[in-house]
Motif scaffolding. Structure first.
Motif, mmCIF file in Angstrom:
data_model
loop_
_atom_site.group_PDB
_atom_site.id
_atom_site.type_symbol
_atom_site.label_atom_id
_atom_site.label_comp_id
_atom_site.label_asym_id
_atom_site.label_seq_id
_atom_site.Cartn_x
_atom_site.Cartn_y
_atom_site.Cartn_z
ATOM 1 N N ALA A 1 -2.106 -43.180 11.506
ATOM 2 C CA ALA A 1 -1.452 -44.479 11.693
ATOM 3 C C ALA A 1 -0.383 -44.715 10.624
ATOM 4 N N LEU A 2 -0.666 -44.288 9.395
ATOM 5 C CA LEU A 2 0.304 -44.442 8.313
ATOM 6 C C LEU A 2 1.552 -43.609 8.588
ATOM 7 N N GLY A 3 1.330 -42.353 9.004
ATOM 8 C CA GLY A 3 2.458 -41.458 9.300
ATOM 9 C C GLY A 3 3.322 -41.981 10.432
ATOM 10 N N VAL A 4 2.685 -42.525 11.463
ATOM 11 C CA VAL A 4 3.426 -43.081 12.601
ATOM 12 C C VAL A 4 4.227 -44.311 12.160
ATOM 13 N N SER A 5 3.592 -45.152 11.333
ATOM 14 C CA SER A 5 4.288 -46.371 10.874
ATOM 15 C C SER A 5 5.503 -46.033 10.015
ATOM 16 N N GLN A 6 5.463 -44.865 9.351
ATOM 17 C CA GLN A 6 6.586 -44.445 8.498
ATOM 18 C C GLN A 6 7.587 -43.550 9.236
ATOM 19 N N GLY A 7 7.279 -43.270 10.536
ATOM 20 C CA GLY A 7 8.164 -42.409 11.317
ATOM 21 C C GLY A 7 8.020 -40.940 11.001
ATOM 22 N N ALA A 8 6.938 -40.569 10.290
ATOM 23 C CA ALA A 8 6.764 -39.172 9.878
ATOM 24 C C ALA A 8 5.866 -38.386 10.841
ATOM 25 N N LEU A 9 5.070 -39.088 11.675
ATOM 26 C CA LEU A 9 4.158 -38.399 12.594
ATOM 27 C C LEU A 9 4.349 -38.921 14.015
ATOM 28 N N ASP A 10 4.048 -38.059 14.977
ATOM 29 C CA ASP A 10 4.126 -38.396 16.397
ATOM 30 C C ASP A 10 2.832 -39.120 16.800
ATOM 31 N N PRO A 11 2.938 -40.255 17.524
ATOM 32 C CA PRO A 11 1.717 -40.958 17.937
ATOM 33 C C PRO A 11 0.837 -40.158 18.890
ATOM 34 N N ARG A 12 1.385 -39.045 19.444
ATOM 35 C CA ARG A 12 0.571 -38.211 20.355
ATOM 36 C C ARG A 12 -0.093 -37.046 19.630
ATOM 37 N N THR A 13 0.285 -36.804 18.371
ATOM 38 C CA THR A 13 -0.216 -35.617 17.662
ATOM 39 C C THR A 13 -0.766 -36.000 16.296
ATOM 40 N N PRO A 14 -2.096 -35.897 16.124
ATOM 41 C CA PRO A 14 -2.675 -36.278 14.833
ATOM 42 C C PRO A 14 -2.288 -35.311 13.724
ATOM 43 N N PRO A 15 -2.412 -35.737 12.467
ATOM 44 C CA PRO A 15 -2.098 -34.833 11.362
ATOM 45 C C PRO A 15 -3.047 -33.634 11.367
ATOM 46 N N VAL A 16 -2.524 -32.475 11.011
ATOM 47 C CA VAL A 16 -3.352 -31.268 10.944
ATOM 48 C C VAL A 16 -3.961 -31.190 9.548
ATOM 49 N N TRP A 17 -5.273 -31.289 9.474
ATOM 50 C CA TRP A 17 -5.974 -31.183 8.192
ATOM 51 C C TRP A 17 -6.757 -29.882 8.147
ATOM 52 N N GLN A 18 -7.088 -29.459 6.943
ATOM 53 C CA GLN A 18 -7.854 -28.212 6.802
ATOM 54 C C GLN A 18 -9.196 -28.376 7.503
ATOM 55 N N GLY A 19 -9.630 -27.315 8.182
ATOM 56 C CA GLY A 19 -10.874 -27.395 8.943
ATOM 57 C C GLY A 19 -12.094 -27.440 8.032
ATOM 58 N N ALA A 20 -13.223 -27.778 8.624
ATOM 59 C CA ALA A 20 -14.471 -27.829 7.865
ATOM 60 C C ALA A 20 -14.880 -26.426 7.420
ATOM 61 N N ALA A 21 -15.350 -26.312 6.179
ATOM 62 C CA ALA A 21 -15.926 -25.038 5.711
ATOM 63 C C ALA A 21 -17.202 -24.793 6.508
#
Length: 484
Positions: free
Chosen positions: A430-450
């Motif tokens: 939501a923060l990325g979308v509000s700043q225009g840095a992320l697409d509302p259809r694509t969530p941020p890619v975070w490192q996967g669970a160990a």
């Protein structure tokens, strides 16, 4: 981009993680149990003063934990109903958990709409005692004065988001949370207010359902609050599961859920059609008997704990010398056998050893969950790997048998606060979308669970033979009960 926080308000505690927005790395964390009883000390276990959640939240966030945080996501226990009056005050304590008081109300509601199939078609699930819609029916029947005063209906995460924002006029929720209420349809993306009226006796105001990447609002201090979601959806989001993935949760009861592009309507009611926190769907199938099967067997054999039972089971071999346990100790939902009991079959002189019964308990539990998995596969849900969650997932006997019995790769993530991490990931989105840095259809890619990754390998054929042994006993004992 900075740092974000995710908080998970579970039935017993609040946990907060502060994460790097780009990688998801957990930088700081806080924890606080919920106060044991309500301030007046009169609440029943199924009734909780929601102020307890706020007190716990404040304690968990102490010591400057949220310093520098730009956005917060909220995950919370599902099925909690917070009825508010027209002024926004709680009418009564929140009704939480698997409330057995509401079992009669669930049967009532099923009949009132015309049966299980009518409910499955309407909202993708059949009322259970724990669900909000059922608790509303209980309220109307048992506390009619409170039911009349209930003007606004919120769930735990809705209420917490609303409080964090300073109780604005606009009240919001997300698809994930709404899909568990019993009065919102994941298939149509709309409320069924007629079902609220059927349960409560009158209409009530319901929170606006906002998109996965939308913000619920901003606090006066400029802190962005994301939509929030239920614990199940937040944990799936925190794990990073996607199409082709399923999650098998080993609690006292078990559940199997998978990511799917569309809502599944199941007239038998075995599938609960939930929405996830990304815009996709999370069909769920539940079994009543998972770890309770292991605990019962451990007690029967005089084992002090599940680790000892696992060690004992490892002395046996796949198939437990022909011993098969149908683990329907509490009746069962999958297959729908509410009034049955467990069955132990295949007793021969050579199979009557403690280690074989221990092995049969693990195999019976996992075969029951494989049945639940087959319900989803039978409806076209693709399952290429399975995430295995719960403390029992660490047991060697579970890890030895699960890949071959499930017939696919099994991933055992390291224990972590996945619901809180999922809430933080939603905040970052939501923060990325509000700043225009992320697409509302694509969530941020975070490192996967160990995680540990387990493959069926050469054991696959053996596992399928064990599974067939279980299916044969199930069909002989309960012919036609299971129709995936």
């Amino acid at each position: 981009m900075g740092i974000v926080a995710g908080l998970d308000s579970s039935p017993d505690f609040t946990r907060i993680v502060v994460c790097d927005t780009d990688t998801g790395a957990v930088l700081r964390q806080g924890y606080a149990p919920h106060p044991v009883e309500s301030p007046d000390g009169t609440a029943r276990p199924s009734d909780v003063d929601p102020q307890a959640w706020l007190l716990s939240l404040g304690e968990a966030a102490g010591g400057g934990l949220l310093e520098g945080v730009q956005a917060i996501g909220v995950s919370a226990q599902q099925n909690a109903v917070v009825p508010l009056d027209a002024q926004g005050n709680t009418v009564r304590p929140a009704m939480v958990g698997g409330d057995k008081r509401a079992q009669v109300a669930a049967a009532d509601l099923i009949d009132a709409l015309g049966g299980r199939e009518a409910w499955a078609q309407a909202v993708g699930c059949v009322p259970q005692a724990a669900q909000p819609v059922t608790k509303l029916r209980w309220l109307a029947r048992t506390e009619p004065e409170n039911a009349v005063r209930a003007a606004v209906l919120m769930q735990a995460h809705d209420w917490l988001v609303w409080q964090l924002l300073g109780r604005p006029v606009r009240r919001t929720t997300d698809r994930g949370g709404a899909s568990g209420t019993g009065y919102w349809s994941a298939a149509t993306g709309a409320y069924r207010s007629d079902l609220v009226e059927l349960a409560l006796g009158h209409q009530a105001m319901l929170p606006e359902v906002i998109g996965p990447a939308e913000a619920a609002g901003t606090t006066p201090e400029g802190l962005l609050i994301s939509a929030g979601t239920g614990e199940t959806m937040a944990a799936a989001f925190g794990l990073g599961i996607g199409l082709g993935d399923a999650v098998v949760s080993l609690g006292a009861s078990g559940s199997v859920m998978a990511v799917h592009p569309e809502a599944l309507v199941d007239s038998s009611g075995m599938i609960t059609s939930l929405a996830d926190a990304t815009g996709m769907h999370l069909p769920v199938v539940t079994t009543l008997n998972a770890v309770r099967t292991l605990r019962g067997t451990a007690e029967l054999l005089g084992m002090p704990d599940l680790e000892s039972l696992s060690d004992l089971a490892m002395k046996s071999t796949p198939g437990a010398h022909g011993l098969v346990l149908l683990p329907y100790l509490e009746g069962e939902r999958t297959p729908n056998l509410p009034h049955t009991a467990g069955t132990l079959a295949g007793l021969r002189r050579e199979s009557m050893k403690a280690e074989h019964l221990a092995r049969a308990a693990f195999e019976g539990m996992l075969c029951g969950l494989a049945d639940a998995l087959d319900v989803l596969r039978g409806r076209g849900v693709e399952v290429r790997r399975i995430f295995l969650l719960g403390a029992a997932a660490e047991l060697p006997a579970v890890q030895a048998a699960a890949p071959a019995l499930f017939g696919t790769q099994v991933v055992v993530p390291q224990p972590a606060d996945y619901a809180a991490i999922g809430a933080a990931r939603q905040a970052a989105w939501a923060l990325g979308v509000s700043q225009g840095a992320l697409d509302p259809r694509t969530p941020p890619v975070w490192q996967g669970a160990a995680a540990q990754v387990l493959e069926p390998g050469e054991e696959l054929a053996v596992g399928q033979a064990v599974r067939q042994q279980f299916v044969s006993v199930r069909e002989q004992t309960h012919p036609g009960a299971f129709r995936p």
